[in-house]
Design a protein around this motif. Structure first.
Motif, PDB file in Angstrom:
ATOM      1  N   SER A  40       0.871  -1.176   0.000  1.00 29.35           N
ATOM      2  CA  SER A  40       0.000   0.000   0.000  1.00 29.35           C
ATOM      3  C   SER A  40       0.904   1.221   0.000  1.00 29.35           C
ATOM      4  O   SER A  40       1.810   1.326   0.826  1.00 29.35           O
ATOM      5  N   ILE A  41       0.694   2.116  -0.961  1.00 32.90           N
ATOM      6  CA  ILE A  41       1.466   3.359  -1.010  1.00 32.90           C
ATOM      7  C   ILE A  41       0.518   4.532  -1.183  1.00 32.90           C
ATOM      8  O   ILE A  41      -0.383   4.496  -2.020  1.00 32.90           O
ATOM      9  N   SER A  42       0.718   5.552  -0.348  1.00 30.26           N
ATOM     10  CA  SER A  42      -0.088   6.768  -0.396  1.00 30.26           C
ATOM     11  C   SER A  42       0.794   7.919  -0.842  1.00 30.26           C
ATOM     12  O   SER A  42       1.915   8.079  -0.359  1.00 30.26           O
ATOM     13  N   THR A  43       0.280   8.736  -1.767  1.00 33.39           N
ATOM     14  CA  THR A  43       1.023   9.872  -2.294  1.00 33.39           C
ATOM     15  C   THR A  43       0.064  11.009  -2.641  1.00 33.39           C
ATOM     16  O   THR A  43      -1.119  10.765  -2.903  1.00 33.39           O
ATOM     17  N   CYS A  44       0.568  12.214  -2.641  1.00 33.43           N
ATOM     18  CA  CYS A  44      -0.199  13.381  -3.067  1.00 33.43           C
ATOM     19  C   CYS A  44       0.256  13.856  -4.441  1.00 33.43           C
ATOM     20  O   CYS A  44      -0.307  14.803  -4.989  1.00 33.43           O
ATOM     21  N   ASP A  45       1.257  13.202  -5.006  1.00 33.91           N
ATOM     22  CA  ASP A  45       1.812  13.595  -6.293  1.00 33.91           C
ATOM     23  C   ASP A  45       0.922  13.096  -7.426  1.00 33.91           C
ATOM     24  O   ASP A  45       0.780  11.883  -7.614  1.00 33.91           O
ATOM     25  N   SER A  46       0.348  14.021  -8.178  1.00 33.18           N
ATOM     26  CA  SER A  46      -0.590  13.631  -9.246  1.00 33.18           C
ATOM     27  C   SER A  46       0.096  12.849 -10.362  1.00 33.18           C
ATOM     28  O   SER A  46      -0.557  12.084 -11.079  1.00 33.18           O
ATOM     29  N   GLY A  47       1.407  13.002 -10.526  1.00 32.65           N
ATOM     30  CA  GLY A  47       2.128  12.229 -11.528  1.00 32.65           C
ATOM     31  C   GLY A  47       2.083  10.739 -11.261  1.00 32.65           C
ATOM     32  O   GLY A  47       2.193   9.923 -12.184  1.00 32.65           O
ATOM     33  N   SER A  48       1.873  10.383  -9.999  1.00 31.19           N
ATOM     34  CA  SER A  48       1.784   8.970  -9.625  1.00 31.19           C
ATOM     35  C   SER A  48       0.568   8.292 -10.232  1.00 31.19           C
ATOM     36  O   SER A  48       0.566   7.072 -10.408  1.00 31.19           O
ATOM     37  N   LEU A  49      -0.457   9.078 -10.551  1.00 31.34           N
ATOM     38  CA  LEU A  49      -1.666   8.507 -11.152  1.00 31.34           C
ATOM     39  C   LEU A  49      -1.370   7.853 -12.490  1.00 31.34           C
ATOM     40  O   LEU A  49      -2.059   6.922 -12.902  1.00 31.34           O
ATOM     41  N   LYS A  50      -0.347   8.326 -13.176  1.00 32.32           N
ATOM     42  CA  LYS A  50       0.078   7.728 -14.435  1.00 32.32           C
ATOM     43  C   LYS A  50       1.237   6.756 -14.206  1.00 32.32           C
ATOM     44  O   LYS A  50       1.224   5.636 -14.716  1.00 32.32           O
ATOM     45  N   ASP A  51       2.233   7.205 -13.430  1.00 35.36           N
ATOM     46  CA  ASP A  51       3.482   6.445 -13.287  1.00 35.36           C
ATOM     47  C   ASP A  51       3.308   5.088 -12.615  1.00 35.36           C
ATOM     48  O   ASP A  51       3.830   4.085 -13.109  1.00 35.36           O
ATOM     49  N   ILE A  52       2.608   5.054 -11.499  1.00 35.68           N
ATOM     50  CA  ILE A  52       2.507   3.800 -10.739  1.00 35.68           C
ATOM     51  C   ILE A  52       1.701   2.743 -11.488  1.00 35.68           C
ATOM     52  O   ILE A  52       2.176   1.620 -11.648  1.00 35.68           O
ATOM     53  N   PRO A  53       0.496   3.059 -11.992  1.00 34.22           N
ATOM     54  CA  PRO A  53      -0.227   2.024 -12.757  1.00 34.22           C
ATOM     55  C   PRO A  53       0.545   1.539 -13.985  1.00 34.22           C
ATOM     56  O   PRO A  53       0.519   0.350 -14.306  1.00 34.22           O
ATOM     57  N   GLN A  54       1.249   2.455 -14.654  1.00 31.90           N
ATOM     58  CA  GLN A  54       2.028   2.077 -15.829  1.00 31.90           C
ATOM     59  C   GLN A  54       3.149   1.105 -15.444  1.00 31.90           C
ATOM     60  O   GLN A  54       3.365   0.095 -16.117  1.00 31.90           O
TER      61      GLN A  54
END
Length: 79
Positions: A40-54
């Motif tokens: 489980s990872i929590s972040t406020c960085d909106s770039g993670s919405l693309k980077d992590i799933p990819q």
């Protein structure tokens, strides 16, 4: 919010980190986990919405869920 009823192998709080740190922290944690482990990872960085799933898709892992709560994005990943 993280579902407290689940047993995670690793819980990361990357809410204060900016790109690319949330992804790098997730990569490092996943590399040390056993197959079938839960992260489980929590972040406020909106770039993670693309980077992590990819990244999860590229590596053949499973994104179990993505929740948003007051600007905090929480990813549940199964290795």
């Amino acid at each position: 919010m993280v579902n407290e009823s689940k047993q995670y192998d690793v819980i990361l709080d990357a809410r204060e980190d900016r790109c690319p740190m949330p992804l790098l922290k997730a990569k490092m944690a996943l590399s040390k986990m056993e197959v079938g482990g839960l992260l489980s990872i929590s972040t406020c960085d909106s770039g993670s919405l693309k980077d992590i799933p990819q990244y999860v898709s590229l590596m053949g892992f499973t994104l179990l869920s993505l929740t948003t709560d007051n600007g905090v994005f929480t990813f549940e990943i199964k290795k």
